[in-house]
Each structure stands twice: as structure tokens, then as C-alpha cells.
Write an enzyme that holds these catalytic residues in place. Structure first.
Site, short mmCIF file in Angstrom:
data_model
loop_
_atom_site.label_atom_id
_atom_site.label_comp_id
_atom_site.label_asym_id
_atom_site.label_seq_id
_atom_site.Cartn_x
_atom_site.Cartn_y
_atom_site.Cartn_z
N CYS A 18 0.85 -1.19 0.00
CA CYS A 18 0.00 0.00 0.00
C CYS A 18 0.88 1.24 0.00
O CYS A 18 2.11 1.17 0.08
CB CYS A 18 -0.94 0.02 1.20
SG CYS A 18 -0.10 0.25 2.77
N CYS A 21 3.58 1.80 2.63
CA CYS A 21 4.88 1.15 2.42
C CYS A 21 5.81 2.08 1.66
O CYS A 21 6.99 2.22 2.00
CB CYS A 21 4.70 -0.14 1.62
SG CYS A 21 3.67 -1.38 2.40
N ASP A 489 6.65 31.05 -30.93
CA ASP A 489 7.62 31.59 -31.87
C ASP A 489 7.03 31.43 -33.27
O ASP A 489 6.31 30.47 -33.54
CB ASP A 489 8.92 30.80 -31.75
CG ASP A 489 9.99 31.31 -32.69
OD1 ASP A 489 10.23 32.52 -32.70
OD2 ASP A 489 10.57 30.48 -33.41
#
Length: 797
Positions: A18, A21, A489
Site C-alpha cells: 500500500c 509502504c 515563436d
């Protein structure tokens, strides 16, 4: 800190159950001096930046193992070169096996080495270096790594599946009995000793992972989902065991402990399967590259492993085959489907000197190509690498979920203890209080919180790669949603970046050929797009160029040089005026009003300064630019154009594209300053560019986009790379970002609401432990499944 000793490694971790951890591992690693780590629960990897002068890799691995987890061993296959006999294989094996954590076997017949090693202790580069130092050559066979990893995960999944079916078979009689009780049967259908017998292997054999994981978590000073499951099921199991052993007049809850474990296993299986689908985009890209290639050697066509191709090799691609590596066409014509890289469905025509890319599909003619990039240097490999890095990164929005996950389990345990105490005190019914406490433990789910963000990021970045939008990291994907202003640009972004000379206007007795010859001679050697246009035009007219000397370039303005004893100037009208050259402003304005860029050619001799003529150069707008601008504006985004062109030409281009804001005559070095000005007024700003001179502006923007056909420097500086060289991809990237962030917020909302509602309901006795266990098992599955819905997102080409 010595910057030269800074290192980055990626460690695959096994055993996480999970998000808690992941938080615990992250905490253990970050305690080490000179270490900065983040752990991704979704793809089960730790990304660690560390100072090699302060900490060793085995220390990092030790910190992970101390937390109760371990590094998944990795297998790699190396293609070996320069082997001549079995003794060579022995030398290579010996060289490889000297490295820490390495077990290698060499196959003489196939000239390959299979190497098992511990990531972190040894790297693939070190393996290859060891072979080279032994006097041989080696290269990584990339697709084998993914195949090995996939096989390992599949084997682990099948083992889990077998355990689940065993657990289900043992649990089913217990659940059926529970159903009979709900139907009104007061007596146990199964003897209690048999219930105990059925529940015990489920609790201590099938469920041993929860005890092991919980012990490791507690030993390292943390807590995770394993602690909750182990506590909850143990309370139900041992209470029932005591009742059975002493023949007490109480109901037993063996079915609850067994069913919870079985349901959690089912949830984990479904979660693993769903998580596997989040990386399908990467798997699809990897499968595209062919395993073999046909090459021409000594006049013969032979088939070899694609991984053995070297730069400069000539390879043959027949109709219907995928290209094995990047290259340049040397012979033949065809059309190639590049949709797997660009997302663009229309095939691209190819002829001599055209670039081709690995994994693209040759549709018609036979192509003979020269390899230019192989292995990890191909564009496909770069895409895979970028996507993997993005999927392993952590989005800022995840911080709150990580913080909560870190303290989630202790809070739930405290709530469970309070539930037991308060319910027992209020009702004087210990059994009811115990069951409510168990329900609280098993319904709480930190996994949903931990998976909410990374699974959506994994699917989103993978989906982006499929349509030619490469996101560098999770933060960039999150930030793209906030964009209010897009700065573009002009050259190479709005336009195709392939300017052509449209008008040659000589003055007085000067001929068009002479004017173009002088201009092209002055421009020779330059790689500027306008210079290339002049040189291409001279080449088409087959004009011979003259040698020049004393060349000088003024960035963004013009050039000066001597040729045949005469001093020449070439540049913008503004540059010529600054050099005291008289120009025909009416003539220039007429050309600029058509959206053309005008450059003038002048000479200086005996203190006389004379204009020789003008060249008008036009760069055609991309076919999609107008639609892209309209789409971005419809999304509520403001567009600003930057260009080095004069105000008249800039106005003409802006009018053609529907842009209302533009900045003209902006020198390359001033683009970043323009970006900072727009940011200073509080607008969240993105910059889109393609050239080397765009790199500072890209770095200055909140989010930067690099047109894929542009320079490597621009791509390196950008947060998001657009493979299609199409401004429409900017809109796609922002749309994808918005869709991904919506999923993340939905996931987080669901995870928070689930736990906010579920825990109180369980505490009040409104949920049985079995139902609570089923809900917990399904919560993370539903989060991952919601993230997978991002696969439905479509680019708007």
C-alpha cells in the site's frame, strides 16, 4: 556537496502492499545523508538522487531491506561481439561474475550473455564496460529486459491466483454457513472444530504475507495496510479460537477472518491486473520494434538480430515491414506510416535522403537505408525512456495524499481501539465491540490514496506518447492544466520552418541572377533558415558562388563580408539603415504587408554606400496553425506571437492566424525577457519553440513545449515535446493535462470520501467485517479502473 559525485538510480522494489509502504521506504532513504528519494507505489520503483561521496548504493539497498522490502533482481541480455571460441565465453563470464551481485552465463552459439544482477549494486553500463575491458564488445538487447520483467510479473500473478483459489475453496463453506445463519438457522451447519480447521490455513498460510509485511513495517517504525489486515483478522480468528477451545456460548467469526483475507487477495489480484494495464502504452511501443533486420553485406542480404545493427549499416525494408532502427533512405521510394510515433494517421512519403524512424511501418516500396541511430539512441527508445521517466515521477498534487498516507494507519488503529472501548462501555457487549473494531481495521484503505495520482499519471503520459505528446515529468503534466497564456515563436512553430525566396528585386542595372549570387555567396556556410532559403534558391538556378573573407555576423540583424575586393552588407532593412544605407521603404512595406520577410543587399566602395536590391522570403503557415489557434482560444487561452520580423510582417502573419497580440523585432536573446514580462503580470505562461535560440525562453516559461522537429537543445530544455511538429499538439497536451487532473481529483475525492464515510459506519456497527473487507478490497480497484478511463481520451487532430 560535490556536484560531480551526484548520481541517480532507479530501484525496482518488491513487497509493497500500500501507499504507506512507499512512504516508509521514502522516509528511510531520505534519512541518509546526501539522499533525495521518491517512491512510486503504482510502478513499484524508487527514484533516488544521491551524493556518491557520502553514501554507497549498498547502503541505499540496505535501508530498503531494513524496512522489510527488497530490490527485485533484474535480468538483461547482452549481444556480444568479437567472440571467436569457447575460451572467449569463459573470459567474458569471468569478467562479468567479478562484479558485485552479478551471475552471468555466456552462450557461444548465439553470442549472447544472460546476466542476473541487483540494480543499484551494478548497472548495465558497468556490465558492458566489463566486457569491453575484457577485450570484447557488447550491447544491450532492450526488448529482452521488458520481456523478462513481464514474465516475472506474470509468474508472480499466477502464483497469487493459485493461492486465491485455494483460499476461496477453504472459505466458501464458512461463507455458506454465514448465509444460512442470515436465513434463520440458529445452529452451526459445520462443526466448530471443522470451521477452525478450514480457517487456520487461510489465516496463517495464505495470510502469512500480512504478518510478515506488518512485522517489517512495525520493526522499521511504520505501519501499513498489512498491519490493519493482520490485526483485524487475528482479532476475529483468535476470539473464535478461544470460544471454540473452551466451548463458550458465543458466536464464532472464523468466516469473517477467512473471508476478509480472501477478499483482500481478490482485490490485490484485480489491482495488479488493472495496474498492468496502466503501462500498456509502453508495452505497445516496445512491441513495435522488429526483432530482426535485413542487412546488405558483401553484396548479399542476410537476416540478423535488430539489436546487432551498427551505425552506418545498410538495411533493407520490404513493404509491410517495420523499420528496425533510425536511418536515412539511400535508395527507393515509399510511404511510411509514422502514426505509432506521431499519432498522425496519414502516411509520409520517403525518398533518397529522407529520415526514417525505428518501428514505423513501410507501406509500399522497397527501401534501402543507412542506419544513423541504433539501440538506445533511436527516437523510439528516447520516447520509451521519456515516458518511463514521466511515469516514475511524482506530481505536486500527490504531496497531500502522501502526507495523509504516512499517518493513516496509526490513526485507524487508534480509532479501532476507541471503537472497542466506547462500544463495550456503552453496550456492555464485548463481542459487538470487537466486531465493530475489526470492521474499522479492515475497511480503512490507504491504497486508494496512494494510487489516486500515480495511476492517472501513468495512463495520461502513456496516452500522450501514443499521440506524439511526450511529457518529461508528472509536474509538467499537472502544470499544463493551469496555462493561461501561450507564447509562440513564429518561424518553425506557426510556420513550416522552410522559408523560400519568393521575390528577387534588383536595383537599376543589377540582374536578378547577380543579386542572388552575391546574396548566396554572403550566406554560404550559414545554417539560419533564411540563409538556407537563399542558398537553395541559388542552387535551383545553378549559380556558382564566390569566395568571401572578413566575414562578420550580427546576431538577428545581418552580416558583412568582403568579396572580389568589395565590402558587402546583407540583412534586415533596419540593419541597413543603421549602416547608413538608403532603402526604398515603400517597396519594402509592400512586400512585408504580404507577410514576407525582406532582406537587403548593399555594397560599400570608395565611401559610397549603395543598395543593390532586395530578396523577399516567405515561410508558409502550417496547415493546422489557424485551427490550432482557434482551438486554443476556445479553451480560454491567450496567444502571444514572438518574432524577429518587423512590425508590418508580424502584423500580416498575426492577421492570417487570428492572433491579436504579438511582439515584433524581438532578438533571440530578448525572448526570455519577453516571457518574464508576461509572467510578471500574473499569467501562467507556456512557451512553444523549436530552435536553439528558443532554449532560454523555454527555460523561463512556467511550461515549455518543444516542437519535435526542432533542435535537441530545445527538446532538452522543454517540459513537453511535440513529436508531430504541429501546434495542434499544444492544445492536445493541455486537453490531456486537464483530463488527467480531472481523474486525479476524482480519485482523491473518492478515496477521501470512501474512508471518511466507511470508517464511521464501521465504528457504529453498520458494516459487518466481511462487507468492510470487500469494500476495502474494491476501493483501490475502483481508483485504478477510473484512471484507466483516460484511455478513452482522444487527440483532436
Amino acid at each position: 556537496m560535490n556536484t560531480s559525485s551526484l548520481k541517480h538510480i532507479e530501484l525496482p522494489i518488491e513487497g509493497m502492499t500500500c501507499a504507506a509502504c512507499a512512504i516508509r521506504i521514502e522516509k528511510n532513504l531520505n534519512k541518509l545523508s546526501g539522499v533525495q528519494a521518491n517512491v512510486n507505489f503504482a510502478n513499484e520503483k524508487a527514484h533516488v538522487n544521491y551524493d556518491a561521496s557520502q553514501v554507497r548504493t549498498d547502503t541505499l539497498i540496505g535501508a530498503i531491506e531494513k524496512a522489510g522490502f527488497h530490490i527485485a533482481p533484474r535480468s538483461v541480455q547482452l549481444q556480444l561481439h568479437k567472440m571467436t571460441c569457447a575460451a572467449c565465453a569463459g573470459h567474458i563470464e569471468k569478467a562479468l561474475n567479478k562484479l558485485p551481485g552479478v551471475t552471468a552465463t555466456v552462450n557461444v552459439a548465439t553470442e549472447t550473455a544472460k546476466v542476473n544482477f541487483i540494480p543499484g549494486l551494478t548497472t548495465v553500463d558497468q556490465l558492458i564496460e566489463a566486457v569491453i575491458n575484457a577485450g570484447y564488445g557488447a550491447s544491450e538487447i532492450n526488448e529482452s529486459n521488458h520481456a523478462e520483467e513481464k514474465a516475472r510479473r506474470l509468474a508472480a500473478y499466477q502464483t497469487e491466483l493459485r493461492l486465491f483459489w485455494i483460499s476461496s475453496a477453504l472459505t466458501l463453506p464458512l461463507v455458506l454457513q454465514m448465509g444460512a445463519m442470515f436465513a434463520g438457522h440458529d445452529m452451526d451447519m459445520l462443526p466448530r472444530w471443522l470451521q477452525w480447521l478450514l480457517a487456520t490455513p487461510v489465516q496463517f498460510w495464505i495470510g502469512r504475507r500480512f504478518y510478515i509485511g506488518g512485522w517489517h513495517a512495525l520493526r522499521s517504525g511504520g505501519a501499513n495496510m498489512d498491519v490493519l489486515v493482520a490485526l483485524g483478522t487475528s482479532m476475529a480468528y483468535f476470539f473464535s479460537a478461544v470460544v471454540t477451545a473452551f466451548a463458550l456460548d458465543q458466536h464464532v467469526y472464523f468466516e469473517a477472518s477467512a473471508a476478509i483475507i480472501t477478499l483482500v487477495l481478490l482485490g490485490k489480484l484485480m489491482e495488479a491486473r488493472a495496474k498492468g494495464k496502466t503501462s500498456e502504452a509502453i508495452e505497445a511501443l516496445i512491441r513495435l520494434q522488429p526483432k530482426t533486420a535485413r542487412i546488405e553485406r558483401e553484396g548479399e542480404i542476410i537476416e540478423v538480430p535488430a539489436s546487432s545493427l551498427q551505425v552506418g549499416d545498410i538495411f533493407i525494408v520490404r513493404p509491410g515491414e517495420n523499420l528496425p532502427v533510425d536511418g536515412v533512405v539511400v535508395e527507393g521510394t515509399s510511404s511510411v506510416n509514422e502514426s505509432m510515433l506521431t499519432g498522425e494517421s496519414l502516411p509520409v512519403s520517403k525518398q533518397a535522403s529522407a529520415k526514417v524512424f525505428a518501428a514505423t511501418l513501410n507501406q509500399q516500396g522497397l527501401l534501402k537505408c543507412r542506419a544513423t541511430s541504433v539501440g538506445a539512441q533511436t527516437q523510439l527508445a528516447a520516447i520509451i525512456r521519456l515516458v518511463e521517466e514521466a511515469q516514475g515521477s511524482k506530481a505536486p498534487i500527490q504531496r497531500m495524499a502522501d502526507t495523509i498516507s504516512g499517518i493513516f494507519v496509526p490513526i485507524v488503529v487508534a480509532i479501532s481501539i476507541l471503537t472497542l472501548a466506547i462500544t463495550w462501555w456503552l453496550t456492555s457487549d464485548f463481542v459487538a465491540a470487537l466486531i465493530n473494531a475489526v470492521a474499522v481495521l479492515v475497511i480503512a484503505c490507504p491504497c486508494a490514496l496512494g494510487l489516486a495520482t500515480p495511476t492517472a499519471i501513468m495512463v495520461g503520459t502513456g496516452r500522450g506518447a501514443q499521440v506524439g505528446v511526450l511529457v518529461r515529468n508528472a509536474a509538467a503534466l499537472e502544470h499544463a492544466e493551469k496555462i493561461q497564456t501561450v507564447i509562440v515563436d513564429k518561424t518553425g512553430t506557426l510556420t513550416e520552418g522552410k522559408p523560400e525566396v519568393t521575390d528577387i528585386v534588383p536595383i537599376e542595372s543589377m540582374s536578378t541572377q547577380d543579386l542572388l549570387r552575391i546574396a548566396a555567396s554572403l550566406e554560404q556556410g550559414s545554417e539560419h533558415p533564411l540563409a538556407r532559403a537563399v542558398l537553395d534558391s541559388a542552387q535551383k538556378m545553378k549559380l556558382s558562388l564566390q569566395p568571401i573573407h572578413d566575414f562578420s555576423a550580427i546576431t538577428g540583424s545581418g552580416i558583412t563580408a568582403h568579396m572580389n575586393g568589395t565590402h558587402y552588407l546583407l540583412g534586415s532593412p533596419k540593419f541597413l539603415i543603421q549602416q547608413s544605407i538608403v532603402v526604398d521603404e515603400k517597396q519594402i512595406s509592400a512586400l512585408q504587408a504580404e507577410g514576407k520577410t525582406v532582406i537587403g543587399v548593399a555594397s560599400i566602395s570608395d565611401n559610397a554606400r549603395s543598395i543593390l536590391g532586395y530578396l523577399a522570403i516567405a515561410d508558409r503557415l502550417r496547415d493546422t496553425s489557424l485551427k490550432a489557434i482557434e482551438r486554443l482560444q476556445s479553451m480560454g487561452i491567450e496567444i502571444v506571437m514572438l518574432t524577429g520580423d518587423n512590425a508590418v510582417t508580424a502584423a500580416a502573419i498575426a492577421k492570417q492566424t487570428g492572433i491579436t497580440q504579438y511582439r515584433a523585432e524581438v532578438l533571440p536573446q530578448d525572448k526570455a525577457a519577453e516571457v518574464m514580462k508576461l509572467k510578471a503580470v500574473g499569467k501562467f505562461t507556456a512557451m512553444v519553440g523549436d530552435g536553439i535560440n528558443d532554449a532560454p525562453a523555454l527555460a523561463a516559461a512556467d511550461v515549455s513545449f518543444a516542437i519535435g522537429a526542432g533542435s535537441d537543445i530545445a527538446i532538452e530544455a522543454a517540459d513537453i515535446t511535440l513529436i508531430r511538429s504541429d501546434l495542434m499538439s499544444v492544445a492536445d497536451a493541455i486537453s490531456l493535462s486537464r483530463a488527467t487532473l480531472r481523474k486525479i481529483r476524482q480519485n482523491l475525492f473518492f478515496a477521501f470520501v470512501y474512508n471518511t464515510l466507511g470508517i464511521p459506519l464501521a465504528a457504529m456497527g453498520m458494516l459487518s467485517p466481511v462487507i468492510a473487507g470487500a469494500a476495502m478490497a474494491m476501493s483501490s480497484v475502483s481508483v485504478v479502473s477510473n484512471s484507466l478511463l483516460l484511455k478513452r481520451w482522444r487527440a483532436n487532430h
